[in-house]
Design an enzyme around this catalytic site. Structure first.
Site, PDB file in Angstrom:
ATOM      1  N   HIS A 120       0.834  -1.205   0.000  1.00 39.69           N
ATOM      2  CA  HIS A 120       0.000   0.000   0.000  1.00 39.69           C
ATOM      3  C   HIS A 120       0.867   1.254   0.000  1.00 39.69           C
ATOM      4  O   HIS A 120       0.670   2.173  -0.800  1.00 39.69           O
ATOM      5  CB  HIS A 120      -0.907   0.012   1.237  1.00 39.69           C
ATOM      6  CG  HIS A 120      -2.120  -0.852   1.123  1.00 39.69           C
ATOM      7  ND1 HIS A 120      -2.044  -2.204   0.918  1.00 39.69           N
ATOM      8  CD2 HIS A 120      -3.457  -0.547   1.207  1.00 39.69           C
ATOM      9  CE1 HIS A 120      -3.274  -2.711   0.869  1.00 39.69           C
ATOM     10  NE2 HIS A 120      -4.137  -1.734   1.036  1.00 39.69           N
ATOM     11  N   HIS A 178       0.779  -4.563   9.199  1.00 36.98           N
ATOM     12  CA  HIS A 178       2.194  -4.283   8.936  1.00 36.98           C
ATOM     13  C   HIS A 178       2.893  -3.839  10.210  1.00 36.98           C
ATOM     14  O   HIS A 178       2.265  -3.266  11.116  1.00 36.98           O
ATOM     15  CB  HIS A 178       2.357  -3.173   7.896  1.00 36.98           C
ATOM     16  CG  HIS A 178       2.166  -3.626   6.485  1.00 36.98           C
ATOM     17  ND1 HIS A 178       2.945  -4.598   5.898  1.00 36.98           N
ATOM     18  CD2 HIS A 178       1.279  -3.239   5.533  1.00 36.98           C
ATOM     19  CE1 HIS A 178       2.540  -4.787   4.657  1.00 36.98           C
ATOM     20  NE2 HIS A 178       1.530  -3.983   4.412  1.00 36.98           N
TER      21      HIS A 178
END
Length: 369
Positions: A120, A178
């Site tokens: 992302h 993450h």
């Protein structure tokens, strides 16, 4: 030593994620929205069409950077074998039963690819670098007495760029998909890719080159997959099993986040670009810019073009985003990835064709005026 460093990074990362989830628990929906907007697919569905409407060169460069950055992210993920917080805390080799830290999971948490670097952040950083650089260049090219030359105005795009990347990074940490170092690494590599490929001249794009790129992306990815699996006895799909095992809700696990889904999208988009370069773009001659040049001025004609451009943009984005609601079969996976490849190629051709047609229509009306 490297294992100790990674253990410390993971432990400190989990602590930061816990703090974010506690501090910003009331903003969960906003952060989920931000992580959706940072999804790499929006580079193809939103940023590429928007950039193409206002500048053909910036639009094609945006597409190229989206393809390269997502493919590079896939290769790095397979090679670095990065963990994700939501499954790492469940590892019995790290924490004894009942002593693992608690992290909340959300509908977008359970991504199936390896965690490092963040896709992302990487794709968003790369693509928006191209868009932001083009905007700043446009401001700098304005006459010296124009308000566009104001240093604050010229600095604003980079400030907005930084805020978007920060928001994307925080949202990825908040949903526990993450670790912080993965976000920072993805952002840094994305900026580097954006900086390097922003220098590419779209005039050098050729159909054959894009066809080679399409085949090369797929063959290299499958080749690396085979090397890891057969020569190093490392299953590149290990992360899919982890996600399915430790996701709080099996319905949150989607094949749209698998590495091969990205390969199919990148390869298909490259083929679509090759088709468009061969069949559509040669018809527009040397025109590099879209309809935005026609919006300048205060004339009624300029306002008409401006309204038309906004309307066309809304139509184009509704078209591209609606493709996400196409229901594709999840099994067999080979069929899914083949359909994603075809859809990506078709979408690229359709976007370039529609934007080219709209630009020619605007230019024709200008001549009549």
């Amino acid at each position: 030593m490297p294992q100790v460093v990674m253990l410390l990074l993971h432990l400190e990362g989990v602590s930061l994620i816990q703090w974010l989830q506690t501090t910003f628990s009331g903003f969960a929906e906003l952060l989920l929205f931000l992580t959706r907007m940072g999804d790499p697919r929006h580079a193809f569905l939103v940023y590429f069409p928007l950039a193409l409407v206002f500048s053909r060169s910036v639009g094609l460069r945006t597409l190229l950077v989206a393809i390269i950055s997502e493919w590079t992210n896939l290769i790095l993920k397979w090679m670095l074998h990065g963990e994700r917080p939501f499954w790492w805390i469940k590892d019995p080799e790290i924490f004894e039963e009942g002593r693992a830290p608690q992290l909340d999971q959300y509908s977008l948490t359970c991504e199936t690819g390896p965690g490092s670097p963040s896709g992302h952040c990487m794709v968003t950083a790369a693509v928006l670098w191209v868009v932001t650089s083009a905007l700043v260049s446009d401001l700098s090219a304005a006459p010296s007495n124009s308000w566009k030359r104001n240093p604050i105005i010229r600095a604003a795009p980079w400030l907005i760029y930084s805020l978007i990347l920060s928001a994307a990074g925080v949202s990825r940490l908040f949903i526990a998909t993450h670790f912080p170092h993965q976000v920072l690494f993805g952002t840094a590599v994305g900026i580097l890719i954006g900086y390097v490929f922003n220098r590419v001249q779209v005039q050098s794009f050729r159909p054959r080159m894009c066809m080679v790129l399409s085949a090369g992306l797929a063959v290299s990815a499958m080749g690396l997959y085979g090397i890891l699996l057969h020569l190093f006895s490392v299953d590149p799909s290990w992360s899919i099993k982890k996600a399915m095992q430790w996701c709080a809700n099996p319905e949150w696990v989607h094949l749209g986040t698998t590495p091969f889904f990205s390969v199919a999208r990148d390869s298909g988009s490259s083929l679509g670009l090759a088709v468009a370069l061969h069949s559509i773009l040669p018809q527009v001659g040397t025109v590099k810019n879209g309809a935005h040049n026609s919006v300048k001025g205060n004339s009624s004609e300029g306002r008409t073009v401006g309204v038309s451009t906004v309307g066309f943009l809304l139509f184009l984005l509704s078209l591209t985003l609606s493709t996400e609601y196409w229901v594709l079969p999840q099994e067999p996976q080979e069929l899914l990835y083949s359909l994603v490849f075809i859809k990506s190629a078709f979408l690229t051709v359709a976007v370039i064709g529609l934007v080219t047609g709209f630009s020619k229509l605007v230019q024709k009306k200008q001549k009549n005026w």
